[in-house]
Design a protein around this motif. Structure first.
Motif, PDB file in Angstrom:
ATOM      1  N   PHE A  52      32.752  26.414  27.453  1.00 32.90           N
ATOM      2  CA  PHE A  52      32.074  27.513  28.181  1.00 32.90           C
ATOM      3  C   PHE A  52      31.436  28.387  27.209  1.00 32.90           C
ATOM      4  O   PHE A  52      30.347  29.069  27.598  1.00 32.90           O
ATOM      5  N   THR A  53      32.046  28.766  25.824  1.00 33.13           N
ATOM      6  CA  THR A  53      31.466  29.696  25.118  1.00 33.13           C
ATOM      7  C   THR A  53      29.720  29.163  24.553  1.00 33.13           C
ATOM      8  O   THR A  53      29.148  30.016  23.869  1.00 33.13           O
ATOM      9  N   GLU A  54      29.825  28.091  24.711  1.00 27.35           N
ATOM     10  CA  GLU A  54      28.446  27.268  24.216  1.00 27.35           C
ATOM     11  C   GLU A  54      27.072  27.318  25.593  1.00 27.35           C
ATOM     12  O   GLU A  54      26.226  27.205  25.390  1.00 27.35           O
ATOM     13  N   MET A  55      27.696  28.005  26.780  1.00 26.85           N
ATOM     14  CA  MET A  55      26.850  27.737  27.876  1.00 26.85           C
ATOM     15  C   MET A  55      25.900  29.020  28.108  1.00 26.85           C
ATOM     16  O   MET A  55      26.426  29.945  27.750  1.00 26.85           O
ATOM     17  N   GLN A  56      24.930  28.765  28.879  1.00 29.11           N
ATOM     18  CA  GLN A  56      24.052  29.926  29.311  1.00 29.11           C
ATOM     19  C   GLN A  56      24.538  30.378  30.639  1.00 29.11           C
ATOM     20  O   GLN A  56      24.960  29.790  31.441  1.00 29.11           O
ATOM     21  N   PRO A  57      24.333  31.718  30.814  1.00 28.68           N
ATOM     22  CA  PRO A  57      24.574  32.084  32.457  1.00 28.68           C
ATOM     23  C   PRO A  57      23.879  31.157  33.359  1.00 28.68           C
ATOM     24  O   PRO A  57      22.568  30.948  33.032  1.00 28.68           O
ATOM     25  N   ILE A  58      24.456  31.195  34.413  1.00 30.03           N
ATOM     26  CA  ILE A  58      23.878  30.313  35.410  1.00 30.03           C
ATOM     27  C   ILE A  58      23.282  30.959  36.758  1.00 30.03           C
ATOM     28  O   ILE A  58      23.879  32.021  36.871  1.00 30.03           O
ATOM     29  N   ASP A  59      22.218  30.607  37.298  1.00 26.27           N
ATOM     30  CA  ASP A  59      21.481  31.270  38.202  1.00 26.27           C
ATOM     31  C   ASP A  59      21.565  30.634  39.449  1.00 26.27           C
ATOM     32  O   ASP A  59      21.541  31.361  40.557  1.00 26.27           O
ATOM     33  N   LEU A  60      22.049  29.542  39.674  1.00 26.48           N
ATOM     34  CA  LEU A  60      22.087  28.745  40.950  1.00 26.48           C
ATOM     35  C   LEU A  60      23.306  27.631  40.742  1.00 26.48           C
ATOM     36  O   LEU A  60      23.211  26.790  39.944  1.00 26.48           O
ATOM     37  N   VAL A  61      23.894  27.728  41.815  1.00 27.37           N
ATOM     38  CA  VAL A  61      24.914  26.600  41.904  1.00 27.37           C
ATOM     39  C   VAL A  61      24.613  25.565  43.152  1.00 27.37           C
ATOM     40  O   VAL A  61      24.535  25.824  44.182  1.00 27.37           O
ATOM     41  N   ILE A  62      24.697  24.355  42.875  1.00 27.69           N
ATOM     42  CA  ILE A  62      24.736  23.055  43.874  1.00 27.69           C
ATOM     43  C   ILE A  62      25.968  22.444  43.931  1.00 27.69           C
ATOM     44  O   ILE A  62      26.633  22.024  42.870  1.00 27.69           O
ATOM     45  N   VAL A  63      26.754  22.292  45.215  1.00 30.06           N
ATOM     46  CA  VAL A  63      27.958  21.616  45.097  1.00 30.06           C
ATOM     47  C   VAL A  63      27.632  20.400  46.302  1.00 30.06           C
ATOM     48  O   VAL A  63      26.922  20.602  47.039  1.00 30.06           O
ATOM     49  N   GLY A  64      28.500  19.491  46.006  1.00 32.07           N
ATOM     50  CA  GLY A  64      28.488  18.473  46.791  1.00 32.07           C
ATOM     51  C   GLY A  64      29.627  18.856  47.974  1.00 32.07           C
ATOM     52  O   GLY A  64      30.718  19.078  47.703  1.00 32.07           O
ATOM     53  N   CYS A  65      29.388  18.345  49.311  1.00 30.96           N
ATOM     54  CA  CYS A  65      30.329  18.528  50.427  1.00 30.96           C
ATOM     55  C   CYS A  65      30.412  17.243  50.941  1.00 30.96           C
ATOM     56  O   CYS A  65      29.724  16.475  51.272  1.00 30.96           O
ATOM     57  N   VAL A  66      31.664  17.155  51.928  1.00 27.77           N
ATOM     58  CA  VAL A  66      31.901  16.191  53.016  1.00 27.77           C
ATOM     59  C   VAL A  66      31.667  16.914  54.375  1.00 27.77           C
ATOM     60  O   VAL A  66      30.837  16.100  55.200  1.00 27.77           O
ATOM     61  N   ALA A  67      32.004  18.087  54.505  1.00 23.41           N
ATOM     62  CA  ALA A  67      31.959  18.770  55.668  1.00 23.41           C
ATOM     63  C   ALA A  67      31.688  20.305  55.495  1.00 23.41           C
ATOM     64  O   ALA A  67      31.757  20.829  54.356  1.00 23.41           O
ATOM     65  N   VAL A  68      30.109  20.760  56.178  1.00 21.45           N
ATOM     66  CA  VAL A  68      30.111  22.328  55.942  1.00 21.45           C
ATOM     67  C   VAL A  68      30.135  22.763  57.593  1.00 21.45           C
ATOM     68  O   VAL A  68      29.866  22.204  58.345  1.00 21.45           O
ATOM     69  N   THR A  69      29.743  24.310  57.387  1.00 21.98           N
ATOM     70  CA  THR A  69      29.773  25.022  58.616  1.00 21.98           C
ATOM     71  C   THR A  69      28.569  26.037  58.314  1.00 21.98           C
ATOM     72  O   THR A  69      28.323  26.294  57.269  1.00 21.98           O
ATOM     73  N   ARG A  70      28.047  26.321  59.535  1.00 22.84           N
ATOM     74  CA  ARG A  70      26.920  27.387  59.632  1.00 22.84           C
ATOM     75  C   ARG A  70      27.241  28.665  58.927  1.00 22.84           C
ATOM     76  O   ARG A  70      26.127  29.454  58.743  1.00 22.84           O
ATOM     77  N   ASP A  71      28.495  29.018  58.978  1.00 23.71           N
ATOM     78  CA  ASP A  71      28.890  30.278  58.457  1.00 23.71           C
ATOM     79  C   ASP A  71      29.170  30.148  57.003  1.00 23.71           C
ATOM     80  O   ASP A  71      29.745  31.061  56.457  1.00 23.71           O
ATOM     81  N   GLY A  72      29.174  29.316  56.301  1.00 28.59           N
ATOM     82  CA  GLY A  72      29.151  28.901  55.093  1.00 28.59           C
ATOM     83  C   GLY A  72      30.363  28.231  54.598  1.00 28.59           C
ATOM     84  O   GLY A  72      30.798  28.101  53.074  1.00 28.59           O
ATOM     85  N   GLY A  73      31.286  27.758  55.450  1.00 24.71           N
ATOM     86  CA  GLY A  73      32.348  27.189  55.032  1.00 24.71           C
ATOM     87  C   GLY A  73      32.110  25.728  54.605  1.00 24.71           C
ATOM     88  O   GLY A  73      31.015  25.336  54.780  1.00 24.71           O
ATOM     89  N   ARG A  74      33.219  25.239  53.601  1.00 22.01           N
ATOM     90  CA  ARG A  74      32.725  23.761  53.181  1.00 22.01           C
ATOM     91  C   ARG A  74      33.826  23.215  52.556  1.00 22.01           C
ATOM     92  O   ARG A  74      34.858  23.826  52.318  1.00 22.01           O
ATOM     93  N   THR A  75      34.037  21.910  52.625  1.00 19.33           N
ATOM     94  CA  THR A  75      34.706  21.295  51.969  1.00 19.33           C
ATOM     95  C   THR A  75      34.460  19.941  51.377  1.00 19.33           C
ATOM     96  O   THR A  75      33.391  19.249  51.630  1.00 19.33           O
ATOM     97  N   GLY A  76      34.928  19.858  50.041  1.00 17.64           N
ATOM     98  CA  GLY A  76      34.460  18.405  49.479  1.00 17.64           C
ATOM     99  C   GLY A  76      35.412  17.413  49.611  1.00 17.64           C
ATOM    100  O   GLY A  76      36.147  17.095  50.778  1.00 17.64           O
ATOM    101  N   THR A 108      41.758  31.202  50.405  1.00 20.73           N
ATOM    102  CA  THR A 108      41.382  32.369  49.519  1.00 20.73           C
ATOM    103  C   THR A 108      40.545  31.787  48.194  1.00 20.73           C
ATOM    104  O   THR A 108      39.874  32.355  47.588  1.00 20.73           O
ATOM    105  N   HIS A 109      40.981  30.582  47.742  1.00 19.95           N
ATOM    106  CA  HIS A 109      40.417  30.068  46.555  1.00 19.95           C
ATOM    107  C   HIS A 109      39.126  29.309  46.772  1.00 19.95           C
ATOM    108  O   HIS A 109      38.157  28.732  45.781  1.00 19.95           O
ATOM    109  N   ASP A 110      38.521  29.233  47.959  1.00 19.36           N
ATOM    110  CA  ASP A 110      37.472  28.404  48.261  1.00 19.36           C
ATOM    111  C   ASP A 110      36.305  29.219  47.969  1.00 19.36           C
ATOM    112  O   ASP A 110      35.952  30.523  48.777  1.00 19.36           O
ATOM    113  N   TRP A 111      35.017  28.578  47.694  1.00 18.03           N
ATOM    114  CA  TRP A 111      33.921  29.465  47.480  1.00 18.03           C
ATOM    115  C   TRP A 111      32.952  28.777  48.568  1.00 18.03           C
ATOM    116  O   TRP A 111      32.700  27.758  48.727  1.00 18.03           O
TER     117      TRP A 111
END
Length: 254
Positions: free
Chosen positions: A134-158, A202-205
């Motif tokens: 982590f101390t060798e990494m640069q700040p991140i501008d965008l995150v892409i995650v893989g999902c199995v299911a998603v909802t239009r209100d932003g819900g997701r599960t892998g 609560t721990h879901d992004w």
């Protein structure tokens, strides 16, 4: 017919287990994936077009450093990032190394005489990229995650293992992302389900954008993002299987 065969991560949330089984079965029935989707982030038909649609978004075009999951349906996303000269971070599958991210750049791959198409494949990236802490990494501008299911209100599960949420919590702990980081996924349209079927914890992004081969969906999510690692919900076997967690607990837990 729904295939309810258990995966390595079944049993932590029965409601989400059922939803994942339904989505995997539906994708298989509709021949919407390249191979059997069960137990995986589905390698969906149309992944390349979804990656192109993502690349047209300003949130993508403005990003210089991207974090992307290592799964097959996002190969096209990782390739697009490399072609555009973005710095790419990919998590080591299952977070089995204390340096749990791989850094990839087009410049490094070309110096190694490796085609970008090869570097975008996870198993090649692990060989060719640079393992970083982590101390060798640069700040991140965008995150892409893989999902199995998603909802239009932003819900997701892998797949149910919780790796994506842990990765983001650790990145946030080290100041590499904040709670407003744009989070995107690429999926097949059949992976989008009604909001009520996917309760968030609560721990879901949550997601800001859902991209498929046909559509670009801005979720306008109202979910509250987590704030760092929640030590109270990390399971004993996660400490055993994910070395960095044990290290961080000693280093960071009050």
């Amino acid at each position: 017919m729904i295939d309810r065969t258990k995966t390595a991560w079944s049993g932590y949330n029965l409601e989400k287990d059922e939803l994942r089984s339904e989505i995997w079965s539906l994708l298989k029935q509709e021949k919407a994936t390249i191979n059997d989707p069960f137990g995986h982030i589905p390698n969906f038909v149309g992944a390349e077009k979804a990656a192109k649609n993502l690349a047209e978004l300003p949130v993508w075009q403005q990003a210089k450093t991207i974090k992307c999951n290592p799964d097959s349906p996002q190969i096209a996303v990782r390739l697009q990032a490399l072609k555009e000269g973005k710095r790419l971070y990919m998590a080591v599958p299952k977070l089995t190394n204390t340096r749990c991210f791989v850094e990839l750049t087009a410049e490094h791959l070309r110096q190694c005489n490796v085609k970008l198409e090869e570097g975008a494949i996870a198993r090649q990236a692990l060989k060719l990229g640079k393992l970083v802490s982590f101390t060798e990494m640069q700040p991140i501008d965008l995150v892409i995650v893989g999902c199995v299911a998603v909802t239009r209100d932003g819900g997701r599960t892998g797949k149910g293992a919780g790796f994506a949420d842990l990765e983001l919590a650790m990145l946030q702990t080290f100041g590499l992302i904040d709670s407003n980081i744009p989070i995107v996924t690429t999926v097949h349209p059949l992976q989008i389900v009604p909001d009520s079927l996917l309760p968030m914890q609560t721990h879901d992004w949550s997601l800001d954008w859902i991209i498929n081969s046909e559509d670009v969906i801005k979720t306008n999510s109202n979910y509250t993002r987590p704030t760092g690692l929640n030590w109270d919900i990390i399971r004993a076997e996660q400490y055993q299987k994910i070395p960095i967690l044990k290290h961080l607990k000693k280093q960071l837990k009050p």
